[in-house]
Scaffold this motif. Structure first.
Motif, PDB file in Angstrom:
ATOM      1  N   ARG A 138      -7.482   0.188  -5.195  1.00 49.93           N
ATOM      2  CA  ARG A 138      -8.202  -0.320  -4.023  1.00 49.93           C
ATOM      3  C   ARG A 138      -7.778  -1.738  -3.645  1.00 49.93           C
ATOM      4  O   ARG A 138      -7.634  -2.057  -2.463  1.00 49.93           O
ATOM      5  CB  ARG A 138      -9.713  -0.275  -4.277  1.00 49.93           C
ATOM      6  CG  ARG A 138     -10.278   1.134  -4.341  1.00 49.93           C
ATOM      7  CD  ARG A 138     -11.749   1.127  -4.709  1.00 49.93           C
ATOM      8  NE  ARG A 138     -12.290   2.481  -4.750  1.00 49.93           N
ATOM      9  CZ  ARG A 138     -13.528   2.770  -5.112  1.00 49.93           C
ATOM     10  NH1 ARG A 138     -14.373   1.790  -5.471  1.00 49.93           N
ATOM     11  NH2 ARG A 138     -13.947   4.036  -5.125  1.00 49.93           N
ATOM     12  N   LEU A 152      -4.533   5.327   5.324  1.00 54.02           N
ATOM     13  CA  LEU A 152      -4.923   4.756   4.047  1.00 54.02           C
ATOM     14  C   LEU A 152      -6.380   4.296   4.017  1.00 54.02           C
ATOM     15  O   LEU A 152      -6.911   4.007   2.941  1.00 54.02           O
ATOM     16  CB  LEU A 152      -3.999   3.588   3.684  1.00 54.02           C
ATOM     17  CG  LEU A 152      -2.541   3.968   3.391  1.00 54.02           C
ATOM     18  CD1 LEU A 152      -1.731   2.723   3.047  1.00 54.02           C
ATOM     19  CD2 LEU A 152      -2.443   5.003   2.283  1.00 54.02           C
ATOM     20  N   SER A 153      -7.021   4.237   5.170  1.00 48.18           N
ATOM     21  CA  SER A 153      -8.446   3.897   5.199  1.00 48.18           C
ATOM     22  C   SER A 153      -9.315   5.072   4.766  1.00 48.18           C
ATOM     23  O   SER A 153     -10.532   4.928   4.603  1.00 48.18           O
ATOM     24  CB  SER A 153      -8.848   3.455   6.611  1.00 48.18           C
ATOM     25  OG  SER A 153      -8.570   4.482   7.551  1.00 48.18           O
ATOM     26  N   GLY A 212       0.789  -1.223   0.000  1.00 43.87           N
ATOM     27  CA  GLY A 212       0.000   0.000   0.000  1.00 43.87           C
ATOM     28  C   GLY A 212       0.817   1.267   0.000  1.00 43.87           C
ATOM     29  O   GLY A 212       2.047   1.259   0.162  1.00 43.87           O
ATOM     30  N   HIS A 237      -5.012  -3.080  -3.901  1.00 47.42           N
ATOM     31  CA  HIS A 237      -3.644  -3.142  -3.385  1.00 47.42           C
ATOM     32  C   HIS A 237      -3.403  -2.178  -2.223  1.00 47.42           C
ATOM     33  O   HIS A 237      -2.252  -1.947  -1.836  1.00 47.42           O
ATOM     34  CB  HIS A 237      -2.644  -2.835  -4.503  1.00 47.42           C
ATOM     35  CG  HIS A 237      -2.755  -3.744  -5.692  1.00 47.42           C
ATOM     36  ND1 HIS A 237      -2.589  -5.105  -5.596  1.00 47.42           N
ATOM     37  CD2 HIS A 237      -3.018  -3.472  -7.010  1.00 47.42           C
ATOM     38  CE1 HIS A 237      -2.740  -5.653  -6.804  1.00 47.42           C
ATOM     39  NE2 HIS A 237      -3.005  -4.682  -7.666  1.00 47.42           N
ATOM     40  N   ASN A 238      -4.464  -1.602  -1.667  1.00 46.90           N
ATOM     41  CA  ASN A 238      -4.353  -0.633  -0.569  1.00 46.90           C
ATOM     42  C   ASN A 238      -3.552   0.603  -0.976  1.00 46.90           C
ATOM     43  O   ASN A 238      -2.827   1.197  -0.182  1.00 46.90           O
ATOM     44  CB  ASN A 238      -3.736  -1.275   0.683  1.00 46.90           C
ATOM     45  CG  ASN A 238      -4.031  -0.481   1.948  1.00 46.90           C
ATOM     46  OD1 ASN A 238      -5.065   0.173   2.065  1.00 46.90           O
ATOM     47  ND2 ASN A 238      -3.109  -0.526   2.899  1.00 46.90           N
TER      48      ASN A 238
END
Length: 248
Positions: free
Chosen positions: A172, A228-229, A132, A174-175
């Motif tokens: 998305r 990252l969320s 990510g 792959h974060n």
């Protein structure tokens, strides 16, 4: 937020330098990329001992871009943030008088170069463990509305909006998140001409206000520090009094 790694392209001056210094001041290790080694080293010296890696890079050269990210991996082991900033414009020219070579040069840096850097960063973020990262593309007020005589620049900045959305969607799984910062009239060498007046849609020429470029660096740092969320998909930062909001 500790031990995070960022790459900033166009880090030798202006917006890129401001963002690099903000990230370095925020505790990031930062790879400084750009064409001029001397300017990059000057940025590193301004960071007062923070962990900066100088990597002279022509973002239009695929091999140079691959070498940049290989150097980052070798030095730091991973990548958390790319500020995909390097770009340039051309003199104001009515569309009928734009020469192909001018068009090609602007597209080569502003679109092809940004693709190459985002693509290399994406692959590095996808393949690292933990997976990510965040890509921040530098758009422009011109990604929303053109200035007179700005076809090459404005077209590339509209294209960056599409690139940002595609990366955001494909990332998305792959974060990897991707957002865009659209900047209006930050005080840099690129905008110094505004003090003497720039063309307006009604045919007049008038000076335009600018803002301190540190406002941009602070915004990039805020985007980079977002977990990252969550994603700041698009943000606009501009001089408060510039003639953008309203009729031209």
């Amino acid at each position: 937020m500790g031990n995070r790694v960022a790459v900033v392209t166009g880090a030798g001056s202006g917006v890129g330098r401001s963002a690099a210094l903000a990230l370095l001041g925020g505790g990031y290790a930062v790879a400084l990329a750009g064409r001029r080694r001397e300017a990059l080293e000057e940025t590193a010296e301004m960071a007062k001992g923070a962990e900066a890696l100088v990597v002279p890079t022509d973002v239009t050269d695929p091999e140079a871009v691959e070498a940049l990210f290989a150097a980052v991996k070798d030095k730091f082991g991973r990548l958390d943030t790319l500020f995909n900033n390097a770009g340039g414009g051309a003199p104001s020219t009515n569309f009928g008088d734009v020469e192909y070579e001018t068009w090609r040069k602007v597209v080569e840096v502003n679109l092809n170069g940004m693709f190459l850097c985002a693509n290399a960063a994406y692959r590095m973020m996808r393949d690292q463990d933990p997976q990510g990262g965040r890509i921040i593309n530098n758009g422009s007020i011109s990604a929303h509305a053109p200035r007179p005589g700005s076809a090459p620049y404005t077209t590339t900045k509209h294209a960056i909006s599409g690139l940002t959305k595609c990366i955001s969607l494909d990332g998305r799984v792959h974060n990897i998140v991707c957002g865009q910062i659209d900047i209006g009239n930050a005080a840099t060498p690129m905008t110094a001409r505004m003090a003497g007046g720039v063309p307006q849609p009604n045919g007049t020429v008038m000076p335009e206000p600018t803002m301190d470029v540190s406002n941009v660096g602070n915004m990039v740092l805020m985007m980079a520090n977002t977990e990252l969320s969550a994603n700041i998909q698009s943000v606009m930062v501009m001089a408060s009094d510039m003639p953008f909001v309203g009729r031209g």
